[in-house]
Design a protein around this motif. Structure first.
Motif, PDB file in Angstrom:
ATOM      1  N   SER A   3      -8.585  -5.502  12.525  1.00  0.00           N
ATOM      2  CA  SER A   3      -8.136  -4.273  11.866  1.00  0.00           C
ATOM      3  C   SER A   3      -7.658  -4.564  10.453  1.00  0.00           C
ATOM      4  O   SER A   3      -7.961  -3.825   9.505  1.00  0.00           O
ATOM      5  CB  SER A   3      -7.015  -3.618  12.685  1.00  0.00           C
ATOM      6  N   TYR A   4      -6.917  -5.652  10.299  1.00  0.00           N
ATOM      7  CA  TYR A   4      -6.457  -6.035   8.957  1.00  0.00           C
ATOM      8  C   TYR A   4      -7.612  -6.564   8.111  1.00  0.00           C
ATOM      9  O   TYR A   4      -7.604  -6.419   6.887  1.00  0.00           O
ATOM     10  CB  TYR A   4      -5.333  -7.069   9.054  1.00  0.00           C
ATOM     11  N   TRP A  62     -17.848  -2.801   4.234  1.00  0.00           N
ATOM     12  CA  TRP A  62     -17.465  -4.028   4.930  1.00  0.00           C
ATOM     13  C   TRP A  62     -18.658  -4.974   5.010  1.00  0.00           C
ATOM     14  O   TRP A  62     -19.815  -4.539   4.996  1.00  0.00           O
ATOM     15  CB  TRP A  62     -16.967  -3.716   6.349  1.00  0.00           C
ATOM     16  N   SER A 116     -12.093   3.729  13.442  1.00  0.00           N
ATOM     17  CA  SER A 116     -12.234   3.151  12.101  1.00  0.00           C
ATOM     18  C   SER A 116     -13.659   2.701  11.829  1.00  0.00           C
ATOM     19  O   SER A 116     -14.155   2.806  10.707  1.00  0.00           O
ATOM     20  CB  SER A 116     -11.283   1.948  11.950  1.00  0.00           C
ATOM     21  N   ASP A 130     -12.097  -3.165   2.651  1.00  0.00           N
ATOM     22  CA  ASP A 130     -12.263  -1.827   2.069  1.00  0.00           C
ATOM     23  C   ASP A 130     -11.291  -0.882   2.754  1.00  0.00           C
ATOM     24  O   ASP A 130     -11.513  -0.452   3.884  1.00  0.00           O
ATOM     25  CB  ASP A 130     -13.701  -1.348   2.245  1.00  0.00           C
ATOM     26  N   THR A 131     -10.193  -0.552   2.083  1.00  0.00           N
ATOM     27  CA  THR A 131      -9.147   0.262   2.699  1.00  0.00           C
ATOM     28  C   THR A 131      -9.544   1.726   2.835  1.00  0.00           C
ATOM     29  O   THR A 131      -9.016   2.436   3.683  1.00  0.00           O
ATOM     30  CB  THR A 131      -7.849   0.193   1.868  1.00  0.00           C
ATOM     31  N   GLU A 132     -10.469   2.208   1.999  1.00  0.00           N
ATOM     32  CA  GLU A 132     -10.738   3.640   1.953  1.00  0.00           C
ATOM     33  C   GLU A 132     -12.128   4.052   2.417  1.00  0.00           C
ATOM     34  O   GLU A 132     -12.456   5.216   2.408  1.00  0.00           O
ATOM     35  CB  GLU A 132     -10.538   4.147   0.520  1.00  0.00           C
ATOM     36  N   MET A 153       0.828  -1.203   0.000  1.00  0.00           N
ATOM     37  CA  MET A 153       0.000   0.000   0.000  1.00  0.00           C
ATOM     38  C   MET A 153       0.866   1.259   0.000  1.00  0.00           C
ATOM     39  O   MET A 153       0.744   2.108  -0.867  1.00  0.00           O
ATOM     40  CB  MET A 153      -0.933   0.002   1.219  1.00  0.00           C
ATOM     41  N   MET A 187      -9.309  -3.527   6.713  1.00  0.00           N
ATOM     42  CA  MET A 187      -8.488  -2.940   5.659  1.00  0.00           C
ATOM     43  C   MET A 187      -8.515  -3.814   4.408  1.00  0.00           C
ATOM     44  O   MET A 187      -8.455  -3.314   3.283  1.00  0.00           O
ATOM     45  CB  MET A 187      -7.051  -2.774   6.165  1.00  0.00           C
ATOM     46  N   GLN A 188      -8.633  -5.120   4.593  1.00  0.00           N
ATOM     47  CA  GLN A 188      -8.689  -6.029   3.458  1.00  0.00           C
ATOM     48  C   GLN A 188      -9.972  -5.836   2.651  1.00  0.00           C
ATOM     49  O   GLN A 188      -9.943  -5.792   1.425  1.00  0.00           O
ATOM     50  CB  GLN A 188      -8.625  -7.471   3.964  1.00  0.00           C
ATOM     51  N   ARG A 204      -1.572  -4.957   2.882  1.00  0.00           N
ATOM     52  CA  ARG A 204      -2.865  -5.511   3.233  1.00  0.00           C
ATOM     53  C   ARG A 204      -3.055  -6.850   2.533  1.00  0.00           C
ATOM     54  O   ARG A 204      -2.269  -7.233   1.659  1.00  0.00           O
ATOM     55  CB  ARG A 204      -3.993  -4.559   2.835  1.00  0.00           C
ATOM     56  N   LEU A 223      -4.879   8.037   4.540  1.00  0.00           N
ATOM     57  CA  LEU A 223      -4.791   7.623   3.146  1.00  0.00           C
ATOM     58  C   LEU A 223      -5.545   8.610   2.246  1.00  0.00           C
ATOM     59  O   LEU A 223      -5.237   9.792   2.282  1.00  0.00           O
ATOM     60  CB  LEU A 223      -5.292   6.193   2.995  1.00  0.00           C
TER      61      LEU A 223
END
Length: 381
Positions: free
Chosen positions: A209-210, A222, A249, A216-218, A84, A213-214, A118, A356
């Protein structure tokens, strides 16, 4: 309350003792590395050589940091993770779309270096845990390997005080990062490995947390199952150091649907007593709750809201600017609010080392722009 305070103090003493012993162990290991060199070569300690070694320490520290972050990135990529971004001081390499970009930006949360990767595809929790262990261990391992090779060269074919300095700096960085410790929102690789191994609480928080991010990082796209798991972990672990960041988050997912759910979830996380004077993760949770209260129309009626806003610190600029923007809304100071929002847009820019693309944060700025217009209307009456 007294019992809890004693337990917390005892935990801090044990933590300090463990870190002290780990530091002594590193010192014991370093003696055999450089002491023989002094006896074999008898270097002259004069001004010139002192300046050379000082310069070597600075250059070695930069190189060791680069080696450390590339160690993370390579270990993660080999294990199937997707790159990333990576930062070395103010230099940041970003993977955006199918292209790499280079920007210069102040490091987030005080990290001198950071490699973010990620998981690109669905994997089991057990697979994720194993890959994360290799990814996290990759940084210290790279430093220790670099140090070992350098020491071997120093005592065989390439005797050099500069190379020995490089070895010692790498050994220090690698070993120190393996000490399980955390401070002001920053956790060492050793602390992450300790949590992933189940030696200290927090493995499930790291994994979720990962997982977020996996998927939907932005944004907040989810799966309901992932959201339910994250919500349950927030409720079960209100006092864990990682929980404020997880709540921050997670809250955008609710704020667009039903901010009252975010408000209810954050009551045990936000605005709590701060054992640390500087706590950027708690600042993030507090701002997430402020966003929620504003979206629910409850900001001005929140008890002691100005006191709660004043507790948010200066460490992270985006949270500080949002704090000041909401204070301006409460005080109906349209000019100041406009200045804070302009600065927020500038700080977030096209990309931010912590947020980000900053999609959610930029949406909140637009919402506050509307509040600015309402404020100007009321102030002009």
């Amino acid at each position: 309350m007294v019992t809890a305070s004693r337990d917390k103090g005892t935990g801090q003493k044990k933590k300090s003792l463990g870190q002290t012993l780990a530091g002594l162990a590193i010192g014991v290991v370093l003696w055999p590395v450089f002491l023989p060199y002094l006896f074999i070569h008898e270097p002259v300690i004069d001004l010139k050589n002192t300046l050379v070694i000082l310069t070597a320490i600075v250059v070695s520290a930069v190189l060791a940091l680069i080696i450390h972050e590339f160690g993370h990135a390579i270990a993660g990529a080999v294990s199937g993770m997707k790159f990333m971004n990576m930062s070395i001081g103010p230099l940041v390499v970003i993977r955006s779309g199918e292209k790499n970009r280079i920007i210069f930006q102040k490091p987030a949360l005080g990290y001198l270096g950071r490699a973010m990767l990620r998981f690109p595809a669905e994997i089991t929790a057990e697979q994720m845990e194993n890959v994360l262990k290799r990814y996290v261990a990759g940084g210290p391992a790279a430093n220790i390997i670099a140090a070992t090779i350098s020491v071997a060269l120093v005592y065989t074919i390439l005797p050099s005080g500069v190379l020995l300095t490089f070895a010692i700096v790498n050994l220090l960085l690698g070993a120190a990062n393996l000490i399980p410790s955390d401070s002001k929102g920053m956790m060492t690789d050793g602390k992450h490995l300790s949590m992933l191994a189940g030696k200290t609480p927090g493995k499930e928080l790291v994994l979720i947390s990962y997982r977020l991010m996996q998927e939907d990082t932005e944004g907040t796209d989810w799966s309901p199952e992932t959201v339910r798991t994250a919500e349950e972990l927030v409720r079960r672990n209100p006092d864990h150091p990682l929980t404020p960041a997880l709540y921050a988050s997670l809250s955008p997912y609710y704020i667009s649907k039903n901010p009252l759910l975010s408000e209810e979830l954050g009551r045990e996380i936000a605005f709590r007593e701060r054992p640390l004077k500087i706590d950027p993760l708690q600042d993030m949770a507090d701002i997430a709750m402020i966003h929620t209260l504003h979206a629910a129309g409850l900001l001005s009626s929140e008890p002691e809201i100005r006191t709660k806003l004043s507790r948010i610190g200066e460490t992270e600029k985006v949270t500080r600017l949002f704090r000041d923007a909401y204070s301006a809304i409460l005080d109906r100071q349209a000019d100041k609010l406009n200045d804070y929002l302009d600065e927020l847009e500038h700080v977030l820019g096209e990309w931010h080392s912590l947020y980000l693309e900053g999609i959610y944060e930029k949406e909140r700025v637009l919402v506050l722009r509307n509040a600015l217009r309402d404020c100007e209307t009321q102030c002009n009456r």
